[in-house]
Design an enzyme around this catalytic site. Structure first.
Site, PDB file in Angstrom:
ATOM      1  N   GLY A 107      51.920  34.461 -26.667  1.00 47.86           N
ATOM      2  CA  GLY A 107      52.407  35.009 -27.476  1.00 47.86           C
ATOM      3  C   GLY A 107      52.409  34.123 -28.984  1.00 47.86           C
ATOM      4  O   GLY A 107      52.060  32.824 -28.909  1.00 47.86           O
ATOM      5  N   LYS A 108      53.073  34.689 -30.153  1.00 53.12           N
ATOM      6  CA  LYS A 108      53.376  34.040 -31.267  1.00 53.12           C
ATOM      7  C   LYS A 108      54.706  33.570 -31.554  1.00 53.12           C
ATOM      8  O   LYS A 108      55.312  33.159 -30.708  1.00 53.12           O
ATOM      9  CB  LYS A 108      52.359  34.670 -32.442  1.00 53.12           C
ATOM     10  CG  LYS A 108      51.101  35.064 -32.174  1.00 53.12           C
ATOM     11  CD  LYS A 108      50.365  35.941 -33.180  1.00 53.12           C
ATOM     12  CE  LYS A 108      48.950  36.059 -33.004  1.00 53.12           C
ATOM     13  NZ  LYS A 108      48.239  37.010 -33.913  1.00 53.12           N
ATOM     14  N   GLY A 166      60.325  35.842 -20.114  1.00 59.87           N
ATOM     15  CA  GLY A 166      60.473  37.379 -19.758  1.00 59.87           C
ATOM     16  C   GLY A 166      60.559  38.292 -21.023  1.00 59.87           C
ATOM     17  O   GLY A 166      59.650  38.471 -21.461  1.00 59.87           O
ATOM     18  N   CYS A 215      55.888  38.126 -33.970  1.00 61.57           N
ATOM     19  CA  CYS A 215      54.970  38.079 -33.034  1.00 61.57           C
ATOM     20  C   CYS A 215      53.603  38.547 -33.741  1.00 61.57           C
ATOM     21  O   CYS A 215      52.559  39.142 -33.217  1.00 61.57           O
ATOM     22  CB  CYS A 215      55.124  39.397 -32.137  1.00 61.57           C
ATOM     23  SG  CYS A 215      56.462  39.397 -31.129  1.00 61.57           S
TER      24      CYS A 215
END
Length: 236
Positions: free
Chosen positions: A83-84, A166, A184
């Site tokens: 992800g970012k 998570g 994100c």
């Protein structure tokens, strides 16, 4: 490690649960996850569900872009997850899920799908309809103005078939803290919270509702969700 394990409760299914209600620094939590990941792989510690929150911090996933960091007003930590950029802070409940997938379906895609479903089902227990969206990986709902907004984030890493990281769910964080980043990497979508939607949920209430569905979540990991991904993978 042993002192931390003493603070855990072992469930009947053999998975340990740890709940912290004082903020835990992100770097400390990341170091512990790394050590616990190794211990689970070596068979020295049980799987773990860790529920907590952090002081304000921005975390960078493996796909983070420099242009998405708008105002580094808080500490910025490279997380190692997929992800970012994302934000963590008070009022946001974090769930770190460290599970040995070798003992289950060895399915990265299925793990992420089950994790999303766990959060979606728990939000429904509080009257919030939420969903997966083509807008991006995470948990989405309808904001007060009717637009689609993110209420929960998903970010995982798999090392030797043992999961790390998570999800996060916005109970009542300061939403202005998200403006320091493009959350994100999605600039055109907003961020919301249960409090913004007019729903008051404490960390303890959230934890109890989530853990009431833990067996349901773990059962989903027993069945593959093809196609099966590689063992050294990242999902945002």
């Amino acid at each position: 490690m042993q002192d931390a394990i003493k603070a855990e409760i072992l469930l009947e299914n053999g998975v340990a649960v740890r709940r912290d209600y004082e903020p835990v620094s992100y770097r400390e939590a990341l170091d512990y996850q790394t050590a616990r990941n190794n211990a689970i792989y070596e068979g020295l510690a049980p799987d773990l569900i860790w529920l907590l929150e952090h002081p304000p911090v921005y975390t960078a996933g493996t796909s983070a872009k420099a242009d998405d960091m708008l105002d580094p007003r808080f500490d910025v930590v490279e997380a190692g997850r997929g992800g970012k950029y994302t934000y963590h802070g008070p009022g946001q409940r974090i769930g770190y899920v460290l599970i040995d997938l070798k003992q289950r379906a060895r399915d990265v895609r299925g793990f992420v799908h089950a994790l999303e479903g766990w959060v979606i089902d728990t939000l429904a227990d509080f009257g919030v309809e939420s969903w997966r969206s083509e807008a991006g990986v995470g948990i989405w709902t309808r904001d007060i103005d009717g637009s689609e907004a993110k209420i929960g984030a998903i970010g995982v890493r798999i090392r030797r078939w043992v999961t790390m990281h998570g999800f996060s769910v916005n109970l009542n964080p300061d939403l202005s803290h998200f403006t320091g980043i493009v959350p994100c990497g999605i600039a055109e979508k907003g961020v919301t919270s249960l409090a913004r939607l007019g729903i008051s949920v404490s960390a303890q209430q959230w934890d109890e509702a989530l853990l009431a569905r833990a067996d349901q979540f773990l059962a989903k990991l027993e069945q593959a969700c093809p196609p099966v991904a590689t063992s050294e993978g990242n999902q945002a």
